[in-house]
Design a protein around this motif. Structure first.
Motif, short mmCIF file in Angstrom:
data_model
loop_
_atom_site.label_atom_id
_atom_site.label_comp_id
_atom_site.label_asym_id
_atom_site.label_seq_id
_atom_site.Cartn_x
_atom_site.Cartn_y
_atom_site.Cartn_z
N ASP A 59 0.84 -1.19 0.00
CA ASP A 59 0.00 0.00 0.00
C ASP A 59 0.88 1.25 0.00
N PHE A 60 0.47 2.25 -0.80
CA PHE A 60 1.13 3.54 -0.71
C PHE A 60 0.64 4.24 0.54
N LYS A 61 1.53 4.98 1.20
CA LYS A 61 1.14 5.67 2.44
C LYS A 61 1.23 7.17 2.22
N SER A 62 0.25 7.90 2.77
CA SER A 62 0.36 9.35 2.68
C SER A 62 1.36 9.79 3.75
N ARG B 285 -14.31 12.56 4.34
CA ARG B 285 -14.50 14.01 4.36
C ARG B 285 -13.20 14.79 4.23
N GLN B 286 -12.10 14.15 4.61
CA GLN B 286 -10.83 14.88 4.50
C GLN B 286 -10.39 14.97 3.03
N GLY B 287 -11.13 14.30 2.15
CA GLY B 287 -10.83 14.40 0.71
C GLY B 287 -10.25 13.11 0.17
N LEU B 288 -10.83 12.61 -0.91
CA LEU B 288 -10.34 11.34 -1.46
C LEU B 288 -9.49 11.59 -2.70
N ASN B 289 -8.33 10.97 -2.72
CA ASN B 289 -7.49 11.04 -3.91
C ASN B 289 -7.71 9.80 -4.75
N ASP B 290 -7.47 9.93 -6.04
CA ASP B 290 -7.54 8.75 -6.91
C ASP B 290 -6.47 7.76 -6.47
N ILE B 291 -6.72 6.49 -6.70
CA ILE B 291 -5.72 5.50 -6.27
C ILE B 291 -5.35 4.58 -7.43
N SER C 45 -11.80 9.81 -6.37
CA SER C 45 -12.24 11.16 -5.99
C SER C 45 -13.67 11.44 -6.49
N ALA C 46 -14.03 10.83 -7.60
CA ALA C 46 -15.36 11.07 -8.15
C ALA C 46 -16.46 10.47 -7.27
N PHE C 47 -16.04 9.60 -6.33
CA PHE C 47 -17.05 8.93 -5.49
C PHE C 47 -17.18 9.57 -4.12
N GLN C 48 -16.46 10.66 -3.93
CA GLN C 48 -16.53 11.33 -2.62
C GLN C 48 -17.99 11.65 -2.24
N GLU C 49 -18.66 12.32 -3.13
CA GLU C 49 -20.04 12.72 -2.80
C GLU C 49 -20.99 11.53 -2.68
N PRO C 50 -20.99 10.63 -3.68
CA PRO C 50 -21.85 9.45 -3.53
C PRO C 50 -21.58 8.68 -2.22
N LEU C 51 -20.31 8.62 -1.83
CA LEU C 51 -20.00 7.90 -0.59
C LEU C 51 -20.57 8.64 0.62
N GLU C 52 -20.39 9.96 0.63
CA GLU C 52 -20.92 10.73 1.76
C GLU C 52 -22.43 10.56 1.85
N ARG C 53 -23.08 10.57 0.70
CA ARG C 53 -24.53 10.39 0.68
C ARG C 53 -24.91 9.00 1.21
N LYS D 17 -10.04 -3.54 12.55
CA LYS D 17 -9.96 -2.14 12.13
C LYS D 17 -8.77 -1.83 11.21
N ASP D 18 -7.79 -2.75 11.11
CA ASP D 18 -6.64 -2.49 10.24
C ASP D 18 -7.03 -2.31 8.78
N ILE D 19 -8.17 -2.91 8.39
CA ILE D 19 -8.53 -2.85 6.98
C ILE D 19 -9.86 -2.13 6.77
N LEU D 20 -10.14 -1.24 7.69
CA LEU D 20 -11.38 -0.45 7.65
C LEU D 20 -11.51 0.35 6.36
N LYS D 21 -10.45 1.11 6.02
CA LYS D 21 -10.48 2.02 4.88
C LYS D 21 -10.82 1.27 3.58
N PHE D 22 -10.21 0.11 3.43
CA PHE D 22 -10.42 -0.66 2.20
C PHE D 22 -11.88 -1.12 2.07
N HIS D 23 -12.43 -1.56 3.19
CA HIS D 23 -13.78 -2.12 3.14
C HIS D 23 -14.89 -1.08 3.18
N THR D 24 -14.65 0.00 3.89
CA THR D 24 -15.76 0.94 4.08
C THR D 24 -15.71 2.10 3.08
N VAL D 25 -14.56 2.29 2.41
CA VAL D 25 -14.44 3.40 1.46
C VAL D 25 -14.13 2.90 0.04
N PHE D 26 -13.01 2.21 -0.12
CA PHE D 26 -12.62 1.79 -1.48
C PHE D 26 -13.62 0.79 -2.06
#
Ligand code: MSP
Length: 504
Positions: free
Chosen positions: A130-133, A194-200, A163-171, A258-267
């Motif tokens: 994984d790339f890390k910010s 909410r902190q902003g999604l970058n393309d991956i 990034s195009a899914f930021q709004e649909p995800l928030e909704r 919780k280690d893989i939260l971001k992948f499952h709940t956002v990506f």
């Protein structure tokens, strides 16, 4: 409503440890409970076999990635069996049928215009794949999980327009407050969005151990996309000659830590939106098993081997201990001493002993037949609401709370034996009805609580129910009083023998 539950698919770059067994056990408890309710259940687990971590580990051990995957997938399968998991299928992502389906879905995402070519530059952890910010790194540009120093990497590959899914995800988060449970994990995921999604990057150019990209044969899909799709692809080939997708998709709950939260709940939901596939209903995110305050993990070396524990204490005890000791959803420390304490006090004394004593008294005082009698109203009342409350806890995936509800019944029955003292009643002819009532109450109470406990400890409860003359393990009759007297009981070996004896 069919119920489809999954565990993460585990990396085959290492051996399974208790942390993996924990999630599998939890998912199995859910699956068994839903089957008891008469639901049609599909329970999936498996192994994540592609990507750099596996390729690197294989190289280190002088093997091909496939050889390493074959070897360790067997170990993970053995863990499922060891802990008595009733998974309906075990997916391996190196299965060509999975790869084919991954290509089909991601081609669709590409065709729909959600993918473009670009260059990625950033810190990359080969162990996380994984790339890390920069914000995620800890001092010295280290990976916060593996504590290794990371290099900046640059690579031309294909990007997913996250990034195009930021709004649909928030909704979606707004419309589905239950999408991620518990609540603190929901908040964490939403804050990340909410902190902003970058393309991956969707693909990798540097490695070949993966699913190749149909529109660019020099690349393979980033292992996380290949992995997440397992939940969807498995249904299409888990049964020979049958596609289960329509029957079981969308998944009811993905269970993970919780280690893989971001992948499952956002990506994952973003990818499904891009592929025009319905989203799963919920993600349940549990905490970490800690050893001496640290997450149990291969990289830290503080792992416990589930095979050793099960050999000594049995799968039921391990299942019970993990779900009772660590409040499901939170982090919690485990230890050998803690395990032994609960084994002796909760399992051997409170539950096992109650069962043996009750059966022994029914055998001795009533020739092995449960008397036909009324139970005292306070016991009937104590049991009255319990099954519904346990079911409600299960609906919220509150497994520890469900166990606690059940355990209060175990304690209530133990107090009841002490209060009634059947061994005194038997000495007095005039107390015969009261003795009948006490013995019936014990048999009926044990029956009901064992049914509720069945998903947690399938072996011990089945043995006890059989000894009580009962074969049914569904929840149909999990109501105090629904079975009257008359059942013929059988002798019962100690359910949780002293460990020295078990170890012989
Ligand atoms: N391969 C990915 C998951 C892909 S899912 C599409 C992966 N694999 S893993 O082998 O690292 O497994 C991580 C999962 O194992 C955690 O999310 C959790 O379910 C389980 N656990 C591993 N160690 C654990 C603890 N110490 N405590 C609790 N759960 C643990 O990530």
């Amino acid at each position: 409503m069919p119920f489809y539950v999954t565990t993460p698919i585990y990396y085959v770059n290492g051996e399974p440890h208790l942390g993996h067994a924990y999630t599998t056990i939890a998912a199995d408890v859910l699956a068994r409970h839903m089957r008891q309710r008469g639901e049609e259940v599909f329970f999936l687990t498996g192994t994540d076999e592609h990507g750099e971590p596996v390729a690197l580990a294989a190289e280190k051990q002088g093997m091909t990635p496939r050889e390493l995957a074959d070897k360790n997938a067997e170990r993970f399968k053995a863990v499922s069996k060891l802990v008595n998991a009733t998974n309906d299928f075990f997916i391996r992502t190196s299965d060509p049928r999975h790869a084919e389906k991954v290509q089909e879905v991601l081609q669709r995402v590409y065709d729909a215009g959600h993918v473009y070519q670009g260059t990625y530059e950033g810190f990359y952890c080969p162990r996380c794949a994984d790339f890390k910010s920069e914000a995620e790194l800890i001092e010295g540009n280290k990976c916060p999980i593996h504590l290794i120093e990371l290099e900046r990497e640059k690579e031309d590959n294909w990007f997913f327009r996250l990034s195009a899914f930021q709004e649909p995800l928030e909704r979606m988060f707004e419309e589905r407050p239950d999408w991620v449970i518990p609540r603190n994990r929901y908040n964490e995921a939403l804050a990340f969005i909410r902190q902003g999604l970058n393309d991956i990057s969707l693909t990798r150019a540097r490695i070949s151990w993966g699913v190749s990209v149909p529109w660019d044969e020099d690349q393979v899909f980033y292992v996380w996309f290949d992995a997440l799709l397992n939940y969807y692809t498995a249904l299409s080939f888990a049964r020979d000659g049958e596609d289960l997708t329509d029957r079981f998709w969308p998944a009811s709950v993905h269970v993970m830590a919780k280690d893989i939260l971001k992948f499952h709940t956002v990506f994952w939901p973003a990818l499904l939106m891009a592929a025009d596939i319905e989203l799963p209903e919920r993600d349940f995110v549990h905490g970490y098993l800690l050893m001496d305050e640290h997450k149990m993990s291969k990289s830290l070396g503080n792992v416990v081997d589930p095979f050793k524990i099960v050999e000594l204490y049995g799968a039921d005890a391990l299942r019970y201990y993990l779900l009772r000791e660590v409040s499901f959803g939170q982090d919690g420390s485990i230890s050998t001493e803690g395990f032994e304490r609960r084994y002796t006090s909760d399992l051997a004394n409170e539950y096992g002993n109650l069962a043996s004593r009750s059966l022994a008294m029914i055998a001795k005082y009533r020739d092995g037949t449960v008397p036909d009698a009324e139970a005292p109203s306070e016991i009937v009342a104590a049991f009255a609401e319990a099954p519904a409350r346990v079911v409600e806890r299960f609906d919220g995936v509150e497994l520890t709370a469900a166990l606690e509800e059940i355990w209060s019944l175990v304690r209530r029955l133990n107090a009841f034996v002490q209060e009634e003292e059947p061994w005194q009643l038997v000495k007095d002819e005039t107390q015969s009805d009261r003795l009948d009532s006490a013995l019936y109450t014990l048999a009926e109470g044990l029956r009901v609580l064992s049914l509720l406990l069945h998903p947690f400890m399938p072996d011990a409860t089945t043995k006890l129910l059989r000894a009580l003359g009962q074969d049914d393990t569904t929840l149909r009759t999990a109501r105090f009083g629904s079975v009257g007297g008359g059942a013929r009981c059988a002798a019962l070996e100690p359910l949780f023998p002293r460990v020295e004896a078990a170890a012989d």
